[in-house]
Motif scaffolding. Structure first.
Motif, PDB file in Angstrom:
ATOM      1  N   GLY A 183      -8.932  13.129  -9.917  1.00 51.14           N
ATOM      2  CA  GLY A 183      -8.894  14.413 -10.595  1.00 51.14           C
ATOM      3  C   GLY A 183      -7.523  15.012 -10.725  1.00 51.14           C
ATOM      4  N   ALA A 184      -6.439  14.241 -10.599  1.00 46.37           N
ATOM      5  CA  ALA A 184      -5.102  14.820 -10.613  1.00 46.37           C
ATOM      6  C   ALA A 184      -4.330  14.319 -11.832  1.00 46.37           C
ATOM      7  N   LYS A 185      -4.129  15.219 -12.795  1.00 46.02           N
ATOM      8  CA  LYS A 185      -3.358  14.853 -13.987  1.00 46.02           C
ATOM      9  C   LYS A 185      -1.907  14.554 -13.617  1.00 46.02           C
ATOM     10  N   TYR A 186      -1.410  15.282 -12.589  1.00 49.05           N
ATOM     11  CA  TYR A 186      -0.044  15.059 -12.147  1.00 49.05           C
ATOM     12  C   TYR A 186       0.105  13.644 -11.596  1.00 49.05           C
ATOM     13  N   ALA A 187      -0.972  13.133 -10.944  1.00 48.38           N
ATOM     14  CA  ALA A 187      -0.941  11.775 -10.403  1.00 48.38           C
ATOM     15  C   ALA A 187      -0.840  10.760 -11.540  1.00 48.38           C
ATOM     16  N   ILE A 188      -1.514  11.029 -12.636  1.00 50.01           N
ATOM     17  CA  ILE A 188      -1.474  10.112 -13.776  1.00 50.01           C
ATOM     18  C   ILE A 188      -0.057  10.034 -14.345  1.00 50.01           C
ATOM     19  N   LEU A 189       0.634  11.185 -14.367  1.00 53.31           N
ATOM     20  CA  LEU A 189       2.002  11.192 -14.872  1.00 53.31           C
ATOM     21  C   LEU A 189       2.904  10.337 -13.982  1.00 53.31           C
ATOM     22  N   LYS A 190       2.706  10.431 -12.670  1.00 52.02           N
ATOM     23  CA  LYS A 190       3.500   9.611 -11.748  1.00 52.02           C
ATOM     24  C   LYS A 190       3.204   8.135 -11.952  1.00 52.02           C
ATOM     25  N   MET A 191       1.908   7.822 -12.144  1.00 51.88           N
ATOM     26  CA  MET A 191       1.525   6.429 -12.359  1.00 51.88           C
ATOM     27  C   MET A 191       2.127   5.887 -13.657  1.00 51.88           C
ATOM     28  N   GLN A 192       2.149   6.727 -14.653  1.00 48.14           N
ATOM     29  CA  GLN A 192       2.735   6.295 -15.919  1.00 48.14           C
ATOM     30  C   GLN A 192       4.232   6.042 -15.771  1.00 48.14           C
ATOM     31  N   GLU A 193       4.886   6.870 -14.949  1.00 45.95           N
ATOM     32  CA  GLU A 193       6.316   6.679 -14.703  1.00 45.95           C
ATOM     33  C   GLU A 193       6.563   5.351 -13.999  1.00 45.95           C
ATOM     34  N   LEU A 194       5.727   5.032 -13.002  1.00 48.49           N
ATOM     35  CA  LEU A 194       5.873   3.771 -12.283  1.00 48.49           C
ATOM     36  C   LEU A 194       5.539   2.581 -13.182  1.00 48.49           C
ATOM     37  N   LYS A 195       4.531   2.753 -13.986  1.00 45.59           N
ATOM     38  CA  LYS A 195       4.112   1.672 -14.902  1.00 45.59           C
ATOM     39  C   LYS A 195       5.208   1.373 -15.913  1.00 45.59           C
ATOM     40  N   ALA A 196       5.876   2.439 -16.347  1.00 40.36           N
ATOM     41  CA  ALA A 196       6.958   2.262 -17.314  1.00 40.36           C
ATOM     42  C   ALA A 196       8.123   1.480 -16.727  1.00 40.36           C
TER      43      ALA A 196
ATOM     44  N   ASN B 292       0.843  -1.201   0.000  1.00 36.54           N
ATOM     45  CA  ASN B 292       0.000   0.000   0.000  1.00 36.54           C
ATOM     46  C   ASN B 292       0.887   1.263   0.000  1.00 36.54           C
ATOM     47  N   ILE B 293       0.518   2.224  -0.814  1.00 36.32           N
ATOM     48  CA  ILE B 293       1.206   3.517  -0.873  1.00 36.32           C
ATOM     49  C   ILE B 293       0.244   4.585  -0.347  1.00 36.32           C
ATOM     50  N   SER B 294       0.697   5.304   0.675  1.00 33.12           N
ATOM     51  CA  SER B 294      -0.159   6.334   1.275  1.00 33.12           C
ATOM     52  C   SER B 294      -0.207   7.578   0.389  1.00 33.12           C
ATOM     53  N   ALA B 295      -1.180   8.432   0.682  1.00 33.69           N
ATOM     54  CA  ALA B 295      -1.323   9.670  -0.087  1.00 33.69           C
ATOM     55  C   ALA B 295      -0.079  10.551   0.049  1.00 33.69           C
TER      56      ALA B 295
ATOM     57  N   HIS C  37       4.743  12.911  -2.711  1.00 35.81           N
ATOM     58  CA  HIS C  37       6.138  13.319  -2.739  1.00 35.81           C
ATOM     59  C   HIS C  37       6.711  13.105  -4.138  1.00 35.81           C
ATOM     60  N   GLY C  38       7.452  14.088  -4.582  1.00 36.54           N
ATOM     61  CA  GLY C  38       7.963  14.038  -5.958  1.00 36.54           C
ATOM     62  C   GLY C  38       8.941  12.914  -6.213  1.00 36.54           C
ATOM     63  N   ASN C  39       9.492  12.319  -5.156  1.00 35.26           N
ATOM     64  CA  ASN C  39      10.544  11.301  -5.352  1.00 35.26           C
ATOM     65  C   ASN C  39      10.029   9.883  -5.191  1.00 35.26           C
ATOM     66  N   ILE C  40       8.726   9.616  -5.381  1.00 35.29           N
ATOM     67  CA  ILE C  40       8.177   8.282  -5.164  1.00 35.29           C
ATOM     68  C   ILE C  40       8.831   7.245  -6.082  1.00 35.29           C
ATOM     69  N   ALA C  41       9.095   7.644  -7.334  1.00 38.79           N
ATOM     70  CA  ALA C  41       9.727   6.708  -8.262  1.00 38.79           C
ATOM     71  C   ALA C  41      11.139   6.382  -7.810  1.00 38.79           C
TER      72      ALA C  41
ATOM     73  N   ILE D 120      -5.930   9.307  -3.635  1.00 44.56           N
ATOM     74  CA  ILE D 120      -4.617   9.769  -4.076  1.00 44.56           C
ATOM     75  C   ILE D 120      -4.687  10.363  -5.475  1.00 44.56           C
ATOM     76  N   ILE D 121      -5.473   9.780  -6.313  1.00 41.80           N
ATOM     77  CA  ILE D 121      -5.370  10.085  -7.739  1.00 41.80           C
ATOM     78  C   ILE D 121      -6.591  10.785  -8.307  1.00 41.80           C
TER      79      ILE D 121
END
Length: 794
Positions: A676-689, A636-639, A644-648, A673-674
């Protein structure tokens, strides 16, 4: 028998009058000197004045005696001649002693005149008795009486003129006239007395005393007396001129200083009558010198201060006080008053230095506002509130009374700021303050502690009154706010504590009201609660837990348990979820439902989250190294972690340190956590990659838009255990579970149900084609070694 004829020398008569005139003039000058001095200096001037006046009268008498000629030889008895000086000195001393007093009564003037008359008459007739000649002296009663009357009149005149001229420096003409009047009176008494004397030849020879002196000796004595008198006169006049010059110079300097001063400088007498008034006072109060001189100084102070002013000269001498001044136009203004005093022969005088402190008061008020008032709402701040609360507690203790503290926090205020901006948020706080104040009494105090927190002090308010006030506040704040053409809603959470039941000092009352307010927050907000001891126990436990988290991480009190995730069709283990557990040495086992929210509040969730992530990655790698078939571990990842910008970087570091491949790690993210947040989607895409598996935990409990769901680069939806447990109890929950499963399939997503505890629940999930499940029906969370044993059995 025929009387011996008596003739007079006009030149000597004139000289005698001149002598007494000079002595009178000098005496008048000296009277001014002694009036302006005190102590030893005054005594010296009295003695000098008595000597001048006495010698002058005595010299005038014997010059007058020398001016009279008889047809026979005349000598004088030396002891009696010397004795005749004493009454003159005594009379003059009485005159100066009386006129030197600051206040002289009429009875004192009359008594002094009688004593002086007695002295002059005694001097005259002792002098007459000192005459030695072959004749007897008889007196005309009428003329003798007239001489006494003239002596009394001249004494009264001398007393009056000495008194009148004592405080008048520089009045040369007045002193000349006064001296002439005194000289006329004294000379008149002498020559009338001489005219009253009748000299008749003696019937037999009269012996002449051995200690007698002739006219020559008297002339020498008188001459010496005159020279001495003239020397003293010169010194006196020079002294007066010098003193007058210095006095005038000092006076001009003093007037220059006080007239140039911007402060008001006022001099009053002992009764408060204004004697001096400078330009500074004119500018301060608006009164000119002509308006205020000889007026009561209380004219420039409001009537409310007049009772104080009656004793102010005594009480405030040497001190600086603040009070209210009153301008000529009736406007009051604050002033600072410094008072000084000095003593003179005329009485006591007071100096008042008055300064306008309007600007200083305004500055002090601004500073006070900065220190004691909230800059936005103008309400008292924490410091002023605590002062008033402390004062109210002291008063309530004395009167055995109660009081209430209300602690209020706005619900979702941050959302208002984020949505409409801080300017609208500030306007909301202003209107909230106004609405709360409308519910309070005049004796109540409302303060803003900061942010969206307010606190109210209700003196003499018991449970009933406090509850009624809180209900009013709830009602008015539930009404919508129209701000910048936007309708804004907010609600309050209100906690209350009572004195003395819930605390006997300000700190305890505020803390307990705050605890009650947070209890309202936890139970749904928009409500009101009184503090209870049970709340304090919960807060105490919460605080201890919060302070123990870091120590628990350092001392290995946290452990990770793993709950298997099962493929519903095959009922085989396909992965595990890492769940943190904490065994506290004092509290024992603490539920994650208790310590996770606390960790999220104080930021320790970042450390717990990284601990779980690293431990789970390392454990999964250890299982693989032990020969277990590879599977994913879900963390589990908390909000706070995700924001935090360094999650990846944190995830990459954990994988690298453990040597675990990214495909064996699944990160569970909540909708909160996610949403309505476009920034959250970018982080998720980074993790998915990176190759990491992503899932949305507790799906259905958040408020995310379905339009965002298609954009989330996730692999799995996890159905919240609340829905799973109520499948057979609530048709709506069953429908929601069915809908989520179908939606996941349509979006090509895997779906897993949490909280499966019965075979009926599992059967329902199978019929709906749910992919995986986890729960106590299969296994509870297990220690790592038990997971290893479980897999080996399989």
């Amino acid at each position: 028998m025929n009387a011996i004829p008596l003739s007079y020398d006009p030149a000597l008569i004139f000289l005698s009058i001149a002598v007494v005139f000079i002595s009178a003039y000098i005496a008048l000058n000296i009277s001014g000197m002694l009036f302006t001095t005190v102590g030893i200096a005054r005594a010296k001037w009295i003695m000098l004045g008595a000597l001048i006046m006495g010698l002058g009268i005595w010299s005038m008498h014997f010059i007058g005696m020398l001016a009279s000629h008889l047809s026979m030889e005349v000598s004088y008895n030396t002891p009696l001649v010397i004795a005749s000086i004493l009454p003159a000195l005594f009379a003059s001393g009485i005159a100066f002693a009386i006129t030197s007093k600051p206040q002289v009564l009429k009875t004192e003037v009359l008594a002094g005149a009688v004593l002086i008359t007695t002295g002059i008459i005694a001097m005259h007739y002792i002098g007459m008795a000192a005459m030695q000649l072959q004749a007897t002296v008889q007196y005309d009663p009428l003329l003798w009486t007239l001489s006494v009357v003239v002596a009394l009149a001249s004494s009264l005149l001398a007393m009056f003129l000495l008194f009148y001229s004592r405080n008048r420096h520089g009045f040369f003409g007045l002193k000349i006239v006064s001296a002439a009047l005194i000289a006329t009176g004294v000379a008149g008494m002498h020559y009338i007395g001489m005219a009253a004397a009748r000299f008749e030849p003696a019937a037999h020879h009269m012996p002449v005393a051995a200690n007698s002196m002739n006219n020559n000796y008297i002339a020498y004595n008188v001459g010496i007396g005159m020279v001495l008198m003239l020397m003293i006169a010169i010194l006196s006049i020079r002294s007066e001129t010098k003193v007058k010059s210095l006095s005038d110079e000092y006076g001009r300097q003093f007037l220059s200083v006080i007239e140039s001063a911007k402060d008001g400088i006022v001099v009053t007498d002992a009764k408060g009558i204004v004697m001096q008034w400078n330009n500074g006072a004119h500018h301060l109060f608006g009164y000119t010198k002509e308006d205020i001189i000889q007026q009561d100084v209380r004219l420039i102070f409001p009537k409310s201060h007049q009772d104080e002013r009656q004793h102010e000269h005594i009480d405030t001498v040497g001190k600086t006080i603040e009070l209210t001044g009153l301008k000529k136009n009736g406007n009051p203004f604050p002033v600072e008053l410094s008072t000084g005093t000095w003593h003179t022969a005329k009485g006591d005088y007071y100096s008042l230095i008055i300064r306008d402190i309007t600007d200083r008061k305004a500055t002090e008020e601004k500073i006070s506002n900065l220190v004691y008032l909230d800059s936005l709402t103008g309400l008292p701040n924490r410091r002023l509130f605590n002062d008033r609360l402390e004062s109210s507690i002291a008063q309530a203790s004395e009167n055995a009374a109660v009081l209430t503290v209300l602690y209020l926090d706005l619900d979702q205020f941050k959302l208002v700021n984020d949505t409409y901006g801080h300017q609208t948020g500030d306007q909301l706080l202003l209107e909230v303050a106004q609405r709360i104040n409308s519910c309070l009494d005049k004796t109540d105090t409302l303060a803003r502690l900061g942010g969206d927190e307010f606190i109210a002090l209700l003196p003499n308010a018991d449970y009933t009154k406090a509850q009624a006030t809180a209900q009013k506040i709830l009602k008015v704040l539930n009404e919508p706010f129209l701000l910048n053409n936007e309708t804004v809603f907010t609600t309050p959470s209100i906690g209350a504590s009572l004195f003395p039941a819930d605390g006997k000092d300000p700190e305890a009352l505020v803390k307990n009201a705050d605890i009650a307010m947070y209890r309202v927050k936890e139970e749904g907000k928009n409500n009101f609660q009184f503090f209870t001891s049970e709340m304090n126990d919960l807060i105490s436990r919460k605080s201890k837990i919060a302070m123990s988290i870091r120590k628990g991480l350092e001392f290995g009190e946290f452990t990770i348990h793993y709950q298997p995730q099962i493929d519903i069709k095959t009922e085989k283990i396909i992965g595990v979820e890492a769940l943190v557990r904490w065994y506290h040495p004092t509290f024992g086992q603490i539920s994650p439902a208790e310590f996770i929210p606390i960790a999220e509040e104080n930021g320790m969730i970042l450390y717990i989250g990284e601990f779980v992530l690293r431990t789970a990655c390392q454990q999964n790698k250890d299982w693989q190294d032990a020969g277990l078939d590879p599977f994913r571990v879900a963390v589990n990842i908390s909000a706070k972690q995700f924001s935090h910008g360094n999650i990846a970087e944190v995830v990459t570091s954990a994988l690298d340190d453990a040597g675990l491949a990214p495909e064996f790690l699944e990160l569970e993210l909540t909708e909160s956590i996610i949403q309505g947040a476009k920034y959250a989607i970018l982080k998720m895409q980074e993790l998915k990659a990176m190759g990491i598996h992503l899932s949305i935990d507790d799906f259905g409990t958040g408020y995310s838009s379905l339009s965002y769901l298609k954009l989330f680069p996730v692999d799995t939806l996890k159905i919240d255990q609340h829905f799973t447990r109520n499948i057979h109890n609530d048709p709506k929950d069953a429908a929601l579970v069915d809908t989520i499963i179908q939606m996941a399939h349509n979006l090509k997503l895997n779906v897993i149900a949490e909280g499966v505890e019965t075979s009926e629940q599992l059967a329902f999930l199978k019929t709906k084609d749910c992919n995986q499940a986890q729960g106590y029906y299969f296994q509870k969370p297990l220690l790592p070694e038990m997971i290893e044993q479980l897999y080996l059995k399989v």
